[in-house]
Motif scaffolding. Sequence first.
Motif, PDB file in Angstrom:
ATOM      1  N   PHE A  30     122.009  83.317  87.130  1.00 24.58           N
ATOM      2  CA  PHE A  30     122.833  82.691  86.101  1.00 24.58           C
ATOM      3  C   PHE A  30     124.098  82.072  86.676  1.00 24.58           C
ATOM      4  O   PHE A  30     124.873  81.479  85.971  1.00 24.58           O
ATOM      5  CB  PHE A  30     123.154  83.706  85.010  1.00 24.58           C
ATOM      6  CG  PHE A  30     121.880  84.204  84.357  1.00 24.58           C
ATOM      7  CD1 PHE A  30     121.278  83.464  83.353  1.00 24.58           C
ATOM      8  CD2 PHE A  30     121.266  85.362  84.787  1.00 24.58           C
ATOM      9  CE1 PHE A  30     120.092  83.874  82.779  1.00 24.58           C
ATOM     10  CE2 PHE A  30     120.072  85.788  84.219  1.00 24.58           C
ATOM     11  CZ  PHE A  30     119.481  85.036  83.210  1.00 24.58           C
ATOM     12  N   SER A  32     125.726  79.915  90.343  1.00 22.55           N
ATOM     13  CA  SER A  32     125.234  79.119  91.465  1.00 22.55           C
ATOM     14  C   SER A  32     125.349  79.838  92.803  1.00 22.55           C
ATOM     15  O   SER A  32     124.606  79.542  93.727  1.00 22.55           O
ATOM     16  CB  SER A  32     125.932  77.766  91.510  1.00 22.55           C
ATOM     17  OG  SER A  32     127.247  77.875  91.098  1.00 22.55           O
ATOM     18  N   ILE A 162     138.033  74.624  96.167  1.00 25.13           N
ATOM     19  CA  ILE A 162     138.780  74.062  95.048  1.00 25.13           C
ATOM     20  C   ILE A 162     140.259  74.414  95.189  1.00 25.13           C
ATOM     21  O   ILE A 162     140.602  75.437  95.775  1.00 25.13           O
ATOM     22  CB  ILE A 162     138.246  74.577  93.686  1.00 25.13           C
ATOM     23  CG1 ILE A 162     138.241  76.111  93.648  1.00 25.13           C
ATOM     24  CG2 ILE A 162     136.866  74.040  93.392  1.00 25.13           C
ATOM     25  CD1 ILE A 162     137.997  76.677  92.270  1.00 25.13           C
TER      26      ILE A 162
ATOM     27  N   TRP B  82     124.098  75.501  78.222  1.00 27.50           N
ATOM     28  CA  TRP B  82     125.368  74.974  78.734  1.00 27.50           C
ATOM     29  C   TRP B  82     126.500  75.979  78.669  1.00 27.50           C
ATOM     30  O   TRP B  82     127.657  75.627  78.866  1.00 27.50           O
ATOM     31  CB  TRP B  82     125.708  73.635  78.067  1.00 27.50           C
ATOM     32  CG  TRP B  82     124.665  72.619  78.380  1.00 27.50           C
ATOM     33  CD1 TRP B  82     123.802  72.059  77.487  1.00 27.50           C
ATOM     34  CD2 TRP B  82     124.317  72.089  79.666  1.00 27.50           C
ATOM     35  NE1 TRP B  82     122.936  71.216  78.151  1.00 27.50           N
ATOM     36  CE2 TRP B  82     123.231  71.221  79.484  1.00 27.50           C
ATOM     37  CE3 TRP B  82     124.815  72.285  80.963  1.00 27.50           C
ATOM     38  CZ2 TRP B  82     122.628  70.528  80.545  1.00 27.50           C
ATOM     39  CZ3 TRP B  82     124.219  71.605  82.013  1.00 27.50           C
ATOM     40  CH2 TRP B  82     123.148  70.738  81.794  1.00 27.50           C
ATOM     41  N   LEU B  84     125.858  78.823  80.514  1.00 28.69           N
ATOM     42  CA  LEU B  84     125.595  79.545  81.754  1.00 28.69           C
ATOM     43  C   LEU B  84     126.453  78.978  82.884  1.00 28.69           C
ATOM     44  O   LEU B  84     126.535  77.764  83.040  1.00 28.69           O
ATOM     45  CB  LEU B  84     124.118  79.423  82.145  1.00 28.69           C
ATOM     46  CG  LEU B  84     123.100  79.916  81.124  1.00 28.69           C
ATOM     47  CD1 LEU B  84     121.690  79.635  81.623  1.00 28.69           C
ATOM     48  CD2 LEU B  84     123.292  81.407  80.874  1.00 28.69           C
ATOM     49  N   PRO B  85     127.062  79.848  83.686  1.00 27.06           N
ATOM     50  CA  PRO B  85     127.910  79.367  84.787  1.00 27.06           C
ATOM     51  C   PRO B  85     127.161  78.426  85.731  1.00 27.06           C
ATOM     52  O   PRO B  85     127.720  77.441  86.196  1.00 27.06           O
ATOM     53  CB  PRO B  85     128.288  80.659  85.521  1.00 27.06           C
ATOM     54  CG  PRO B  85     128.075  81.756  84.560  1.00 27.06           C
ATOM     55  CD  PRO B  85     127.024  81.317  83.601  1.00 27.06           C
ATOM     56  N   LYS B  86     125.890  78.715  85.994  1.00 24.88           N
ATOM     57  CA  LYS B  86     125.137  77.889  86.940  1.00 24.88           C
ATOM     58  C   LYS B  86     124.961  76.464  86.404  1.00 24.88           C
ATOM     59  O   LYS B  86     125.097  75.496  87.145  1.00 24.88           O
ATOM     60  CB  LYS B  86     123.773  78.508  87.228  1.00 24.88           C
ATOM     61  CG  LYS B  86     122.953  77.698  88.201  1.00 24.88           C
ATOM     62  CD  LYS B  86     121.744  78.460  88.681  1.00 24.88           C
ATOM     63  CE  LYS B  86     120.956  77.644  89.689  1.00 24.88           C
ATOM     64  NZ  LYS B  86     120.265  76.480  89.087  1.00 24.88           N
ATOM     65  N   ASP B  89     128.250  74.600  86.836  1.00 24.04           N
ATOM     66  CA  ASP B  89     128.417  74.219  88.243  1.00 24.04           C
ATOM     67  C   ASP B  89     127.532  73.039  88.605  1.00 24.04           C
ATOM     68  O   ASP B  89     127.974  72.087  89.255  1.00 24.04           O
ATOM     69  CB  ASP B  89     128.036  75.404  89.146  1.00 24.04           C
ATOM     70  CG  ASP B  89     129.257  76.143  89.662  1.00 24.04           C
ATOM     71  OD1 ASP B  89     130.359  75.580  89.583  1.00 24.04           O
ATOM     72  OD2 ASP B  89     129.094  77.269  90.139  1.00 24.04           O
ATOM     73  N   ILE B  97     121.858  66.439  86.515  1.00 23.74           N
ATOM     74  CA  ILE B  97     122.116  67.530  85.583  1.00 23.74           C
ATOM     75  C   ILE B  97     123.193  67.114  84.585  1.00 23.74           C
ATOM     76  O   ILE B  97     123.131  67.433  83.394  1.00 23.74           O
ATOM     77  CB  ILE B  97     122.551  68.813  86.349  1.00 23.74           C
ATOM     78  CG1 ILE B  97     121.528  69.175  87.434  1.00 23.74           C
ATOM     79  CG2 ILE B  97     122.762  69.977  85.399  1.00 23.74           C
ATOM     80  CD1 ILE B  97     120.199  69.657  86.945  1.00 23.74           C
ATOM     81  N   LEU B 149     132.512  83.172  88.604  1.00 24.38           N
ATOM     82  CA  LEU B 149     131.112  82.901  88.259  1.00 24.38           C
ATOM     83  C   LEU B 149     130.748  81.445  88.532  1.00 24.38           C
ATOM     84  O   LEU B 149     129.598  81.119  88.756  1.00 24.38           O
ATOM     85  CB  LEU B 149     130.853  83.248  86.794  1.00 24.38           C
ATOM     86  CG  LEU B 149     131.008  84.745  86.472  1.00 24.38           C
ATOM     87  CD1 LEU B 149     130.985  84.974  84.974  1.00 24.38           C
ATOM     88  CD2 LEU B 149     129.927  85.555  87.147  1.00 24.38           C
ATOM     89  N   ASN B 151     131.425  78.252  91.065  1.00 26.72           N
ATOM     90  CA  ASN B 151     132.036  77.849  92.329  1.00 26.72           C
ATOM     91  C   ASN B 151     133.046  76.722  92.122  1.00 26.72           C
ATOM     92  O   ASN B 151     133.948  76.536  92.919  1.00 26.72           O
ATOM     93  CB  ASN B 151     130.961  77.390  93.315  1.00 26.72           C
ATOM     94  CG  ASN B 151     130.236  78.570  93.939  1.00 26.72           C
ATOM     95  OD1 ASN B 151     130.718  79.695  93.884  1.00 26.72           O
ATOM     96  ND2 ASN B 151     129.089  78.318  94.528  1.00 26.72           N
ATOM     97  N   ALA B 152     132.867  75.984  91.024  1.00 22.33           N
ATOM     98  CA  ALA B 152     133.734  74.834  90.789  1.00 22.33           C
ATOM     99  C   ALA B 152     135.071  75.208  90.142  1.00 22.33           C
ATOM    100  O   ALA B 152     135.978  74.394  90.085  1.00 22.33           O
ATOM    101  CB  ALA B 152     133.015  73.812  89.914  1.00 22.33           C
ATOM    102  N   TYR B 153     135.172  76.447  89.620  1.00 22.67           N
ATOM    103  CA  TYR B 153     136.390  76.818  88.894  1.00 22.67           C
ATOM    104  C   TYR B 153     136.934  78.174  89.325  1.00 22.67           C
ATOM    105  O   TYR B 153     136.183  79.058  89.747  1.00 22.67           O
ATOM    106  CB  TYR B 153     136.120  76.837  87.388  1.00 22.67           C
ATOM    107  CG  TYR B 153     135.682  75.496  86.848  1.00 22.67           C
ATOM    108  CD1 TYR B 153     136.578  74.428  86.813  1.00 22.67           C
ATOM    109  CD2 TYR B 153     134.382  75.283  86.429  1.00 22.67           C
ATOM    110  CE1 TYR B 153     136.170  73.191  86.350  1.00 22.67           C
ATOM    111  CE2 TYR B 153     133.960  74.049  85.968  1.00 22.67           C
ATOM    112  CZ  TYR B 153     134.875  73.002  85.929  1.00 22.67           C
ATOM    113  OH  TYR B 153     134.475  71.778  85.491  1.00 22.67           O
TER     114      TYR B 153
END
Lengths: 205, 196
Positions: A30, A32, A162, B82, B84-86, B89, B97, B149, B151-153
Amino acid sequence: VNALSWAASSLVFLVGISLAGWFTDGFQVFDSETARRLHIARTPVAIAAFTLVDQSGRILRFPDDFGHDRMLIVDFIYTRCNSICSVLSNDFERLQRALVTRELGKQVHLVTISFDPLHDDAKTIASYATRKHSNPALWTIASLADPTQLQAMLKAFGIVVIPAPFGQLEHNAALHVLDGQGRMIAIYDWQDAEIALRETLAFAQ
Amino acid sequence: MIDVEHIPSYAGFALIGALALPAVRNWLERDMVLHMLVQLPLIVVGGMLCADATLRRVFKCADWNRLGLTGFIWATMVVVIWMLPKSIDDAVAKPIIEAMKFLSLGIAGFLLRDALTRAPLPLEGFFLGNSVWMMATVGLLYQSSERRLCNAYGLDSQVATGRGLVIFALTIAVVWVWRISSNASVSLLQTLDRYP
């Protein structure tokens, strides 16, 4: 409800479930980071070459110049970091001691790479390496010789950097294990240095 | 010639188009709160605005979205995906996506408006109730997780998003209760009338 509505509802349900299943790798992951680790464990990835400058000022091609018969444990830091990276480097310091006492230097080599090459030049890396008591024969601390290779390197490893408050940086910190052919075969939590070393030795057998 | 009654629909398409502009996307996606609690709901609102009577007739919604079941199922699943963390990301990292996100949420908004105009109250309550508790649960998870959870945030942004999701869920619940209590008896009778 007529037949068409039932058909449309069922179709929409199937499409939704398929999408959700595809996104979560069959309802297994759930986030990445877990997905990245699972993917590497299943299908090792060859890391494309880039050039490093280490704590002794030597230019090294990664992964070719790191010996074909050694496993590598790679992590990423930046020297200005005042949180997780310092912990990472303390763990590597401990791993280095383990390599010395158990005479594993021929089998495993540690690599710490900076993802802030513009700030972390050869001189900064050298003084950082001295602070961390690294022995270049066992533990390479390095920065990119050519900063323009940064994005390609991060992408190859799957690292996302980031910005964080107070000019700090945040990244998905982990320990990356590469085999003798320069393929990334496993990723471990940064807290699991001991496990990473044990399993790296098992891979080497 | 612009027809006045179609202006909301045009506005909906314009809203989604504006949200899809690279500059706007980058701006809204630089922070997790803006991404999940502003951009995603706005895409759904855009889809809802698009769904005017004419377009719903063109797509023959009445035929395959009777009772609003199709729309509710789609909207519920898309909302889950939308959150879900994945997915979040992946939307930031992969253009395909990201396109799927815009498309699926836009359609969800469109079908949701159609569903809300004709769904019987119990069905509406069932699907909205489900979405509300799922959203609140994800919100609590985002707040309690000590691990990043996405990677982008960052973690701060994750906790703030968690709080926002709980508030958002509660708001939907309150609005819905207010909506049904203001014409509860009427709706229930209509329901029984229409679907004996």
